[in-house]
Motif scaffolding. Structure first.
Motif, PDB file in Angstrom:
ATOM      1  N   ASP A 339       0.813  -1.224   0.000  1.00 54.96           N
ATOM      2  CA  ASP A 339       0.000   0.000   0.000  1.00 54.96           C
ATOM      3  C   ASP A 339       0.840   1.264   0.000  1.00 54.96           C
ATOM      4  OD1 ASP A 339      -2.629  -0.782  -0.276  1.00 54.96           O
ATOM      5  OD2 ASP A 339      -2.948  -1.083   1.868  1.00 54.96           O
ATOM      6  N   SER A 340       1.959   1.245  -0.693  1.00 51.48           N
ATOM      7  CA  SER A 340       2.835   2.409  -0.679  1.00 51.48           C
ATOM      8  C   SER A 340       3.499   2.584  -2.032  1.00 51.48           C
ATOM      9  CB  SER A 340       3.910   2.248   0.406  1.00 51.48           C
ATOM     10  OG  SER A 340       4.796   3.343   0.395  1.00 51.48           O
ATOM     11  N   ASP A 341       3.587   3.842  -2.468  1.00 53.39           N
ATOM     12  CA  ASP A 341       4.385   4.159  -3.646  1.00 53.39           C
ATOM     13  C   ASP A 341       5.840   4.292  -3.218  1.00 53.39           C
ATOM     14  OD1 ASP A 341       2.232   4.229  -5.367  1.00 53.39           O
ATOM     15  OD2 ASP A 341       1.876   6.369  -5.108  1.00 53.39           O
ATOM     16  N   GLY A 342       6.720   4.119  -4.156  1.00 55.50           N
ATOM     17  CA  GLY A 342       8.140   4.252  -3.861  1.00 55.50           C
ATOM     18  C   GLY A 342       8.874   2.946  -3.981  1.00 55.50           C
ATOM     19  N   ALA A 343       9.578   2.773  -5.103  1.00 56.18           N
ATOM     20  CA  ALA A 343      10.370   1.565  -5.347  1.00 56.18           C
ATOM     21  C   ALA A 343      11.844   1.878  -5.101  1.00 56.18           C
ATOM     22  CB  ALA A 343      10.163   1.075  -6.778  1.00 56.18           C
ATOM     23  N   ILE A 344      12.537   0.956  -4.453  1.00 52.64           N
ATOM     24  CA  ILE A 344      13.977   1.104  -4.246  1.00 52.64           C
ATOM     25  C   ILE A 344      14.670   0.836  -5.579  1.00 52.64           C
ATOM     26  CG2 ILE A 344      15.993   0.296  -2.978  1.00 52.64           C
ATOM     27  CD1 ILE A 344      14.115  -0.766  -0.840  1.00 52.64           C
ATOM     28  N   LEU A 373      20.115  12.974  -5.473  1.00 53.81           N
ATOM     29  CA  LEU A 373      18.690  13.247  -5.654  1.00 53.81           C
ATOM     30  C   LEU A 373      18.061  13.765  -4.365  1.00 53.81           C
ATOM     31  CD1 LEU A 373      17.557  10.176  -7.784  1.00 53.81           C
ATOM     32  CD2 LEU A 373      18.732  12.264  -8.490  1.00 53.81           C
ATOM     33  N   GLU A 374      17.015  14.587  -4.524  1.00 54.70           N
ATOM     34  CA  GLU A 374      16.336  15.188  -3.381  1.00 54.70           C
ATOM     35  C   GLU A 374      14.892  14.714  -3.316  1.00 54.70           C
ATOM     36  OE1 GLU A 374      16.698  19.414  -3.328  1.00 54.70           O
ATOM     37  OE2 GLU A 374      18.865  19.390  -3.710  1.00 54.70           O
ATOM     38  N   VAL A 400      11.038  11.388  -6.590  1.00 51.49           N
ATOM     39  CA  VAL A 400      11.638  10.777  -5.405  1.00 51.49           C
ATOM     40  C   VAL A 400      10.689  11.030  -4.238  1.00 51.49           C
ATOM     41  CG1 VAL A 400      13.607  10.742  -3.836  1.00 51.49           C
ATOM     42  CG2 VAL A 400      13.968  11.129  -6.291  1.00 51.49           C
ATOM     43  N   VAL A 401      10.121   9.967  -3.681  1.00 43.97           N
ATOM     44  CA  VAL A 401       9.117  10.116  -2.630  1.00 43.97           C
ATOM     45  C   VAL A 401       9.668   9.759  -1.248  1.00 43.97           C
ATOM     46  CG1 VAL A 401       7.162   9.771  -4.174  1.00 43.97           C
ATOM     47  CG2 VAL A 401       8.242   7.781  -3.110  1.00 43.97           C
ATOM     48  N   GLY A 402      10.939   9.404  -1.184  1.00 43.17           N
ATOM     49  CA  GLY A 402      11.551   9.079   0.094  1.00 43.17           C
ATOM     50  C   GLY A 402      12.901   8.431  -0.134  1.00 43.17           C
ATOM     51  N   LYS A 403      13.503   7.972   0.956  1.00 41.64           N
ATOM     52  CA  LYS A 403      14.766   7.240   0.861  1.00 41.64           C
ATOM     53  C   LYS A 403      14.729   6.085   1.854  1.00 41.64           C
ATOM     54  CE  LYS A 403      17.703  10.914  -0.977  1.00 41.64           C
ATOM     55  NZ  LYS A 403      19.021  11.573  -0.940  1.00 41.64           N
ATOM     56  N   HIS A 404      15.376   4.989   1.476  1.00 36.60           N
ATOM     57  CA  HIS A 404      15.474   3.816   2.348  1.00 36.60           C
ATOM     58  C   HIS A 404      16.947   3.489   2.506  1.00 36.60           C
ATOM     59  CE1 HIS A 404      14.047   0.261   4.394  1.00 36.60           C
ATOM     60  NE2 HIS A 404      14.749  -0.526   3.612  1.00 36.60           N
ATOM     61  N   GLN A 405      17.454   3.706   3.717  1.00 33.77           N
ATOM     62  CA  GLN A 405      18.884   3.539   3.996  1.00 33.77           C
ATOM     63  C   GLN A 405      19.728   4.334   2.994  1.00 33.77           C
ATOM     64  OE1 GLN A 405      20.415  -0.252   5.136  1.00 33.77           O
ATOM     65  NE2 GLN A 405      18.439  -1.036   5.824  1.00 33.77           N
ATOM     66  N   GLY A 406      19.257   5.528   2.685  1.00 37.17           N
ATOM     67  CA  GLY A 406      20.009   6.437   1.816  1.00 37.17           C
ATOM     68  C   GLY A 406      19.760   6.265   0.336  1.00 37.17           C
ATOM     69  N   VAL A 410      11.590   5.759  -5.669  1.00 41.40           N
ATOM     70  CA  VAL A 410      11.066   6.493  -6.819  1.00 41.40           C
ATOM     71  C   VAL A 410       9.722   5.919  -7.244  1.00 41.40           C
ATOM     72  CG1 VAL A 410      13.382   7.077  -7.629  1.00 41.40           C
ATOM     73  CG2 VAL A 410      12.251   5.021  -8.510  1.00 41.40           C
ATOM     74  N   VAL A 411       8.910   6.786  -7.852  1.00 41.73           N
ATOM     75  CA  VAL A 411       7.639   6.364  -8.411  1.00 41.73           C
ATOM     76  C   VAL A 411       7.483   7.019  -9.776  1.00 41.73           C
ATOM     77  CG1 VAL A 411       6.354   8.224  -7.265  1.00 41.73           C
ATOM     78  CG2 VAL A 411       5.140   6.180  -8.025  1.00 41.73           C
ATOM     79  N   PHE A 412       6.977   6.245 -10.741  1.00 44.37           N
ATOM     80  CA  PHE A 412       6.724   6.784 -12.075  1.00 44.37           C
ATOM     81  C   PHE A 412       5.571   7.774 -12.008  1.00 44.37           C
ATOM     82  CE2 PHE A 412       4.014   6.384 -15.905  1.00 44.37           C
ATOM     83  CZ  PHE A 412       4.875   6.965 -16.834  1.00 44.37           C
ATOM     84  N   ARG A 413       5.761   8.956 -12.611  1.00 46.09           N
ATOM     85  CA  ARG A 413       4.696   9.956 -12.655  1.00 46.09           C
ATOM     86  C   ARG A 413       4.113  10.113 -14.054  1.00 46.09           C
ATOM     87  NH1 ARG A 413       2.756   9.540  -7.898  1.00 46.09           N
ATOM     88  NH2 ARG A 413       3.840  10.628  -6.229  1.00 46.09           N
ATOM     89  N   TYR A 414       4.965  10.321 -15.059  1.00 46.48           N
ATOM     90  CA  TYR A 414       4.449  10.440 -16.415  1.00 46.48           C
ATOM     91  C   TYR A 414       5.588  10.313 -17.405  1.00 46.48           C
ATOM     92  CZ  TYR A 414       6.036  15.346 -16.013  1.00 46.48           C
ATOM     93  OH  TYR A 414       6.790  16.471 -15.818  1.00 46.48           O
TER      94      TYR A 414
END
Length: 557
Positions: A339-344, A373-374, A400-406, A410-414
């Motif tokens: 249930d979350s966007d954001g792929a490592i 990336l920010e 970029v919707v977050g970071k996991h251990q640095g 990322v999530v596709f937008r368009y």
């Protein structure tokens, strides 16, 4: 232990082991990327494509970014076609085993060479993703998965190499004993070419298993189509489960029908249970027939949120897992939460570079690496991988919707270039998906939509083309348009400014006849593709003739 007796939990444990190993190495992401690039360059240097790109003169990362050109697919196409004709050592020193063909809908074919090395790297990213999913759902039972993907190849190249959709290519390499353990439907069920018949057969095998735990589809739209087939064929499915047969109304080749029916047996008790659900609710819904669903697997990002608005009706609160963010050309990342966007980012599958918005129009843009990336920002992505791509610009815009251990999530937008402009306002697919997701609800189930432009260039306006599900009616078309216009001004400031200045006039609504978007998808099928579900139709179109030949039930301004 005999292969067929391997419990499903073994596959889950193997995936979690890969995921944990991947996670431990995330703090060394930059070093992992550097090693990946070094190994790839060493292998690809002597190929015809490697020589054309000058890889033999590259010794450092800086030289790679300065000397190797940034290409779109058109730059690679001549080399991929040579490989398709049977020429060796063109894109890889390893044999090309199969070609992925993009599910895009128009233009010439878009082939991507797949070697054993490519298969291994893509499979690794998939396994990491599933490891994360199993870890998230570790208190839930591990069971079988239902999907309806057509796995038959689309054809052979001039060099007699098979080509097909990426999902079918991957599934065909699954060992039979693994396939039978993982999936509730038999392999042959996915060879049924007729879409309705294939969904029927897969549902028939799926409904036999009350404790089904996963349902998967490439895209959310395909998942909703499965639900529609379950409703449409509910009574017939119940009868077939009771008798252990397949309805004669289904278009099946005789040999395939016999093979599939040999796997069936009468299940009167399960049929009675399903009939009671049908009597109680008037239709069969996944959340009723499979109460133990653990999670769903389908694409997240881009237009997915719009379709997810209708998932509660069919699946209740079943979590949705993104699996991998991938395309025919590459697996970009592995999702790590339900249930979350954001792929490592798939660090061991591609080498990544990113282009910030202020560089998008530059001929030779400066690129960023993953540690630069920010969070919250948008970037175009370049990928380098074992299919032969080097600094390949696929055109995807990621956020970029977050970071996991640095490491960025990322999530596709368009897709870059996939914007709509009446007067330079640059509305993206992400903008309109947000708007339409906010407007639809249970009382207004929107089957699909596309935003186009008026034919008038002097006083331009947006046209909202919608197809309503199940014969639904708009109680107030004008109010719907007002809400659309208001929401558009909220999500796209440039649109708001131009509306307030009357550079763009008030939008128009077209309510289309049932089946209109399927008709549009079928019109865009490439030769050799028989399944319109494989065609991705954008929610934006600059084609002012898009609806020619489509029935418009009524309009409103």
């Amino acid at each position: 232990m005999a292969p067929r007796s391997i419990p499903l939990s073994v596959f889950a444990r193997a995936a979690r082991w890969q995921q944990r190993s991947f996670t431990r190495r995330l703090p060394q992401a930059q070093a992992t990327q550097a090693r990946f690039l070094q190994t790839l360059l060493k292998e690809q240097t002597g190929t015809a494509l490697g020589e054309a790109l000058g890889l033999g003169h590259v010794t450092t990362l800086g030289e790679f970014r300065q000397r190797v050109p940034r290409w779109s697919y058109d730059g690679y196409a001549p080399y991929f076609e040579r490989a398709a004709a049977g020429e060796t050592n063109v894109v890889s020193p390893r044999p090309v085993q199969v070609f992925n063909m993009s599910s895009g809908s128009t233009g010439s074919r878009k082939l991507v060479p797949i070697t054993q090395r490519v298969r291994q790297t893509r499979a690794y990213a998939n396994q990491v993703a599933m490891g994360y999913a199993f870890e998230q759902a570790r208190s839930k039972p591990v069971g079988q998965l239902l999907l309806t993907t057509l796995i038959a190849p689309l054809g052979q190249t001039e060099g007699d190499i098979t080509y097909g959709h990426v999902s079918g290519n991957q599934l065909r390499t699954t060992p039979p004993f693994v396939f039978d353990r993982l999936f509730v439907q038999p392999y042959n069920a996915l060879l049924v070419s007729d879409t309705a018949a294939r969904n029927y057969v897969c549902l028939l095998f799926g409904l036999r298993q009350e404790r089904l735990t996963y349902v998967a589809a490439n895209f959310p739209l395909i998942m909703l189509q499965l639900c529609a087939y379950l409703e449409r064929f509910g009574p017939a499915l119940v009868e077939d489960i009771a008798r252990g047969t397949i309805s004669q109304d289904m278009a099946l080749e005789p040999g395939l029908r016999r093979s599939l029916e040999s796997r069936l047996s009468p299940q009167p008790q399960r049929a009675k249970q399903l009939q009671q659900l049908l009597n109680t609710h008037g239709r069969l819904l996944p959340r009723h027939v499979w109460p133990d669903l653990v999670f769903l697997i389908t694409a997240r990002g881009g237009p997915s949120d719009f379709y997810f608005e209708r998932f509660d009706e069919y699946f209740g609160q079943t979590p949705i897992f993104g699996g991998t963010y991938s395309a025919s050309e590459a697996v970009f990342g592995s999702y790590h939460q339900l249930d979350s966007d954001g792929a490592i980012l798939a660090l061991k599958t591609n080498f990544f570079e990113f282009i910030a918005p202020d560089q998008w129009e530059q001929k030779n843009p400066q690129t960023l690496l993953l540690h630069q990336l920010e969070i919250g920002e948008y970037y175009r992505v370049l990928v380098t991988n074992y299919s032969g791509f080097c600094r390949y610009d696929i055109g995807d815009v990621l956020q970029v919707v977050g970071k996991h251990q640095g490491v960025p999530l990322v999530v596709f937008r368009y897709r870059q270039g996939g914007t709509l402009s009446a007067i330079s306002e640059k509305t993206t697919e992400y903008h309109v998906t947000q708007v339409m997701a906010a407007l639809q609800d249970e009382r207004l189930p929107i089957e699909d939509f596309c935003i186009t432009l008026s034919k008038s260039l002097v006083e331009p306006y947006y046209i909202v083309n919608v197809e309503l599900a199940g014969g639904a009616k708009l109680p107030s078309p004008q109010q719907f348009l007002q809400l659309f216009d208001h929401q558009m001004q909220q999500v796209n400031e440039s649109y708001a400014i131009k509306r307030q200045k009357h550079d763009i006039t008030a939008p128009q609504l077209n309510v289309l006849a049932s089946g209109s978007f399927r008709q549009l998808r079928r019109q865009r099928l490439k030769p050799g593709i028989g399944d319109d579900a494989q065609v991705k139709l954008s929610h934006l179109s600059c084609d002012r003739t898009l609806l020619d030949g489509i029935t418009i039930l009524y309009q409103a301004r």
